[in-house]
Design a protein around this motif. Structure first.
Motif, PDB file in Angstrom:
ATOM      1  N   VAL A  28       0.848  -1.191   0.000  1.00 10.51           N
ATOM      2  CA  VAL A  28       0.000   0.000   0.000  1.00 10.51           C
ATOM      3  C   VAL A  28       0.884   1.241   0.000  1.00 10.51           C
ATOM      4  CG1 VAL A  28      -1.946  -1.115   1.148  1.00 10.51           C
ATOM      5  CG2 VAL A  28      -0.153  -0.050   2.521  1.00 10.51           C
ATOM      6  N   PRO A  29       0.379   2.369  -0.497  1.00 11.04           N
ATOM      7  CA  PRO A  29       1.164   3.607  -0.509  1.00 11.04           C
ATOM      8  C   PRO A  29       1.562   4.031   0.903  1.00 11.04           C
ATOM      9  CG  PRO A  29      -0.750   3.796  -1.938  1.00 11.04           C
ATOM     10  CD  PRO A  29      -0.921   2.536  -1.144  1.00 11.04           C
ATOM     11  N   PRO A  30       2.709   4.688   1.058  1.00  9.38           N
ATOM     12  CA  PRO A  30       3.236   4.966   2.391  1.00  9.38           C
ATOM     13  C   PRO A  30       2.396   5.899   3.256  1.00  9.38           C
ATOM     14  CG  PRO A  30       4.553   6.048   0.686  1.00  9.38           C
ATOM     15  CD  PRO A  30       3.636   5.101  -0.007  1.00  9.38           C
ATOM     16  N   ILE A  31       1.801   6.939   2.675  1.00  9.91           N
ATOM     17  CA  ILE A  31       1.013   7.862   3.495  1.00  9.91           C
ATOM     18  C   ILE A  31      -0.290   7.194   3.921  1.00  9.91           C
ATOM     19  CG2 ILE A  31      -0.077  10.128   3.609  1.00  9.91           C
ATOM     20  CD1 ILE A  31       1.910  11.142   1.595  1.00  9.91           C
ATOM     21  N   PHE A  32      -0.888   6.402   3.029  1.00  8.82           N
ATOM     22  CA  PHE A  32      -2.068   5.601   3.395  1.00  8.82           C
ATOM     23  C   PHE A  32      -1.702   4.644   4.515  1.00  8.82           C
ATOM     24  CE2 PHE A  32      -4.496   1.657   2.934  1.00  8.82           C
ATOM     25  CZ  PHE A  32      -5.800   2.128   2.976  1.00  8.82           C
ATOM     26  N   LEU A  33      -0.519   4.051   4.427  1.00  8.34           N
ATOM     27  CA  LEU A  33      -0.045   3.146   5.469  1.00  8.34           C
ATOM     28  C   LEU A  33       0.103   3.883   6.793  1.00  8.34           C
ATOM     29  CD1 LEU A  33       1.170   0.383   6.361  1.00  8.34           C
ATOM     30  CD2 LEU A  33       3.397   1.287   5.634  1.00  8.34           C
ATOM     31  N   ALA A  34       0.694   5.083   6.751  1.00  8.32           N
ATOM     32  CA  ALA A  34       0.891   5.857   7.972  1.00  8.32           C
ATOM     33  C   ALA A  34      -0.441   6.233   8.599  1.00  8.32           C
ATOM     34  CB  ALA A  34       1.710   7.114   7.674  1.00  8.32           C
ATOM     35  N   SER A  68      -0.158  17.569  17.408  1.00 11.59           N
ATOM     36  CA  SER A  68      -0.497  16.362  16.653  1.00 11.59           C
ATOM     37  C   SER A  68      -0.291  16.568  15.158  1.00 11.59           C
ATOM     38  CB  SER A  68      -1.952  15.962  16.914  1.00 11.59           C
ATOM     39  OG  SER A  68      -2.193  15.757  18.287  1.00 11.59           O
ATOM     40  N   LEU A  69      -0.746  17.717  14.655  1.00 11.95           N
ATOM     41  CA  LEU A  69      -0.597  18.000  13.232  1.00 11.95           C
ATOM     42  C   LEU A  69       0.870  18.162  12.850  1.00 11.95           C
ATOM     43  CD1 LEU A  69      -3.581  20.470  12.683  1.00 11.95           C
ATOM     44  CD2 LEU A  69      -3.455  18.045  12.082  1.00 11.95           C
ATOM     45  N   GLY A  74       2.188  16.618   9.625  1.00 13.63           N
ATOM     46  CA  GLY A  74       3.184  17.366   8.885  1.00 13.63           C
ATOM     47  C   GLY A  74       4.441  16.558   8.638  1.00 13.63           C
ATOM     48  N   CYS A  75       4.909  15.871   9.664  1.00 16.20           N
ATOM     49  CA  CYS A  75       6.140  15.094   9.535  1.00 16.20           C
ATOM     50  C   CYS A  75       6.000  14.012   8.476  1.00 16.20           C
ATOM     51  CB  CYS A  75       6.507  14.467  10.878  1.00 16.20           C
ATOM     52  SG  CYS A  75       7.867  13.279  10.763  1.00 16.20           S
ATOM     53  N   TYR A  76       4.999  13.158   8.612  1.00 15.60           N
ATOM     54  CA  TYR A  76       4.883  12.020   7.699  1.00 15.60           C
ATOM     55  C   TYR A  76       4.447  12.441   6.303  1.00 15.60           C
ATOM     56  CZ  TYR A  76       5.749   8.783  11.477  1.00 15.60           C
ATOM     57  OH  TYR A  76       6.349   8.091  12.497  1.00 15.60           O
ATOM     58  N   GLY A  77       3.631  13.498   6.199  1.00 17.72           N
ATOM     59  CA  GLY A  77       3.235  13.974   4.881  1.00 17.72           C
ATOM     60  C   GLY A  77       4.432  14.435   4.071  1.00 17.72           C
ATOM     61  N   GLY A 189      -3.447  10.998  12.643  1.00 14.73           N
ATOM     62  CA  GLY A 189      -3.886  10.018  11.649  1.00 14.73           C
ATOM     63  C   GLY A 189      -5.017  10.565  10.790  1.00 14.73           C
ATOM     64  N   LEU A 190      -5.986  11.235  11.421  1.00 15.65           N
ATOM     65  CA  LEU A 190      -7.067  11.852  10.657  1.00 15.65           C
ATOM     66  C   LEU A 190      -6.533  12.922   9.712  1.00 15.65           C
ATOM     67  CD1 LEU A 190      -9.809  12.215  13.443  1.00 15.65           C
ATOM     68  CD2 LEU A 190      -9.823  10.629  11.490  1.00 15.65           C
ATOM     69  N   GLY A 191      -5.521  13.654  10.161  1.00 13.31           N
ATOM     70  CA  GLY A 191      -4.920  14.672   9.307  1.00 13.31           C
ATOM     71  C   GLY A 191      -4.218  14.094   8.094  1.00 13.31           C
ATOM     72  N   LEU A 192      -3.720  12.866   8.219  1.00 14.98           N
ATOM     73  CA  LEU A 192      -3.034  12.230   7.100  1.00 14.98           C
ATOM     74  C   LEU A 192      -3.990  11.722   6.025  1.00 14.98           C
ATOM     75  CD1 LEU A 192      -0.241  10.204   8.944  1.00 14.98           C
ATOM     76  CD2 LEU A 192       0.113  12.030   7.263  1.00 14.98           C
ATOM     77  N   VAL A 193      -5.267  11.538   6.362  1.00 11.85           N
ATOM     78  CA  VAL A 193      -6.230  11.016   5.390  1.00 11.85           C
ATOM     79  C   VAL A 193      -6.354  11.937   4.173  1.00 11.85           C
ATOM     80  CG1 VAL A 193      -8.650  10.424   4.986  1.00 11.85           C
ATOM     81  CG2 VAL A 193      -7.499   9.665   7.088  1.00 11.85           C
ATOM     82  N   PRO A 194      -6.629  13.252   4.344  1.00 14.01           N
ATOM     83  CA  PRO A 194      -6.694  14.117   3.152  1.00 14.01           C
ATOM     84  C   PRO A 194      -5.353  14.249   2.443  1.00 14.01           C
ATOM     85  CG  PRO A 194      -6.856  15.417   5.164  1.00 14.01           C
ATOM     86  CD  PRO A 194      -6.988  13.995   5.568  1.00 14.01           C
ATOM     87  N   VAL A 195      -4.237  14.156   3.194  1.00 19.04           N
ATOM     88  CA  VAL A 195      -2.918  14.209   2.555  1.00 19.04           C
ATOM     89  C   VAL A 195      -2.739  13.005   1.636  1.00 19.04           C
ATOM     90  CG1 VAL A 195      -0.426  14.209   2.940  1.00 19.04           C
ATOM     91  CG2 VAL A 195      -1.917  15.476   4.496  1.00 19.04           C
ATOM     92  N   SER A 196      -3.144  11.833   2.108  1.00 17.77           N
ATOM     93  CA  SER A 196      -3.052  10.627   1.290  1.00 17.77           C
ATOM     94  C   SER A 196      -3.938  10.735   0.050  1.00 17.77           C
ATOM     95  CB  SER A 196      -3.457   9.397   2.112  1.00 17.77           C
ATOM     96  OG  SER A 196      -3.491   8.238   1.306  1.00 17.77           O
ATOM     97  N   LEU A 197      -5.156  11.231   0.216  1.00 19.41           N
ATOM     98  CA  LEU A 197      -6.065  11.375  -0.920  1.00 19.41           C
ATOM     99  C   LEU A 197      -5.511  12.353  -1.952  1.00 19.41           C
ATOM    100  CD1 LEU A 197      -9.497  11.477   0.951  1.00 19.41           C
ATOM    101  CD2 LEU A 197      -8.602   9.614  -0.455  1.00 19.41           C
ATOM    102  N   ALA A 198      -4.889  13.436  -1.479  1.00 17.53           N
ATOM    103  CA  ALA A 198      -4.363  14.446  -2.396  1.00 17.53           C
ATOM    104  C   ALA A 198      -3.130  13.960  -3.148  1.00 17.53           C
ATOM    105  CB  ALA A 198      -4.038  15.727  -1.622  1.00 17.53           C
ATOM    106  N   LEU A 199      -2.251  13.234  -2.467  1.00 19.37           N
ATOM    107  CA  LEU A 199      -0.978  12.840  -3.081  1.00 19.37           C
ATOM    108  C   LEU A 199      -1.005  11.447  -3.685  1.00 19.37           C
ATOM    109  CD1 LEU A 199       1.579  14.237  -0.450  1.00 19.37           C
ATOM    110  CD2 LEU A 199       0.782  15.307  -2.571  1.00 19.37           C
ATOM    111  N   GLU A 200      -1.843  10.566  -3.146  1.00 17.21           N
ATOM    112  CA  GLU A 200      -1.842   9.171  -3.601  1.00 17.21           C
ATOM    113  C   GLU A 200      -3.138   8.751  -4.279  1.00 17.21           C
ATOM    114  OE1 GLU A 200       1.089   7.528  -0.013  1.00 17.21           O
ATOM    115  OE2 GLU A 200      -1.089   7.396   0.201  1.00 17.21           O
TER     116      GLU A 200
END
Length: 300
Positions: A28-34, A68-69, A74-77, A189-200
């Motif tokens: 799976v893509p890394p940001i989705f994984l995170a 948290s963000l 921010g870090c993982y994105g 984790g919730l913050g990473l969801v839109p990041v994953s959708l935008a990039l992956e």
């Protein structure tokens, strides 16, 4: 002594997570994984906190959201996007070498740390050790401006993590570290969801891919070891030691990761890696052995 033992356990766990994370990222893509990792971790933290009767409310919830963000979203994105377009060895070197620098500088700006000659020397030693450790894994920089942009993103992600760690210290004094770990896992984790959708992008097949053995292994190690144990220890050490000393895992965990890579993936290992490991351990010992009072008087 208990703090040193906890630090060693944290560094060991985070060193072990690298290979399972790499295997899971093949599925799976890394940001989705995170995002999946942190949301699963939050769902594991919650029943533990409820069973222990720990309060979830806090008068500092605004700071919790910001921390948290920074420390998760921010870090993982930035980090995962940067690694995707830049050489992985160089990305690791940039991330790990800059981490203690940003931790001590940002900590000093917040009155939590002091920039001393011992710490400057330890950072210089640690960076030199990292360069040696990853010298055979960096490869040539390809991709030109895109690769440089990727390394810049890795640096921004490192700043984000360091900043989030520093502003988390007052939170660790106001609530149990495990409660803070829950909120930072959930919100980040919730913050990473839109990041994953935008990039992956979105692909429902990814949820089915989570049943793959590599994903199950990776998430099990990341959630149970990396989040429930190591991240809780990290926040506890941030409270008692300060972010800089707690963040010295960045000079220890890579050693564990490289050893595992050599044993299980037959990665190259020679004199440069041997010397690099010794130098990095010396840098860590130099700082952990510093006299009490090296940290500054904390302010928010």
């Amino acid at each position: 002594m208990i703090h040193l033992a906890a630090f060693a356990l944290m560094a060991l766990i985070w060193g072990v997570t690298w290979l399972p994370m790499k295997l899971a990222s093949e599925v799976v893509p890394p940001i989705f994984l995170a995002a999946t990792r942190f949301l699963l971790a939050a769902s594991c933290f919650l029943p533990i906190l409820l069973a222990r009767g720990l309060p979830l409310r806090s008068a500092m919830f605004g700071r919790i959201v910001v921390a948290s963000l920074l420390i998760t979203t921010g870090c993982y994105g930035f980090l995962f996007w940067g690694v995707a377009v830049a050489p992985s060895g160089l990305s690791a070197t940039v991330n790990l070498a800059l981490m203690p620098i940003f931790l001590v500088v940002i900590g000093a700006l917040y009155g939590q740390e002091r920039i001393t000659a011992r710490r400057i020397g330890a950072i210089a030693l640690g960076v030199a050790g990292l360069v040696l450790l990853f010298s055979g894994r960096n490869g040539a920089v390809q991709g030109g401006a895109m690769a440089a942009l990727g390394l810049g993103a890795v640096a921004v992600g490192t700043v984000s993590y360091a900043w989030g760690s520093v502003i988390s210290r007052p939170l660790t004094k106001a609530m149990p570290p495990m409660v803070l770990a829950f909120w930072q896992s959930l919100i980040g984790g919730l913050g990473l969801v839109p990041v994953s959708l935008a990039l992956e992008g979105y692909d429902p097949a990814r949820f089915a891919a989570l049943a793959d053995g590599r994903a199950i292994l990776g998430l099990s190690v990341l959630v149970i070891g990396g989040s429930l144990f190591a991240f809780s220890i990290f926040l506890w050490l941030v409270r008692d030691w300060g972010a800089f000393r707690a963040g010295l895992y960045s000079f220890v965990s890579p050693i564990i990761a490289v050893v595992i890579g050599v044993v299980y993936a037959q990665e190259p290992f020679g004199w440069a890696e041997t010397v690099g490991m010794g130098v990095m351990l010396a840098a860590t010992a130099l700082t952990l052995a510093e006299p009490k009072g090296a940290a500054g008087s904390e302010r928010p």
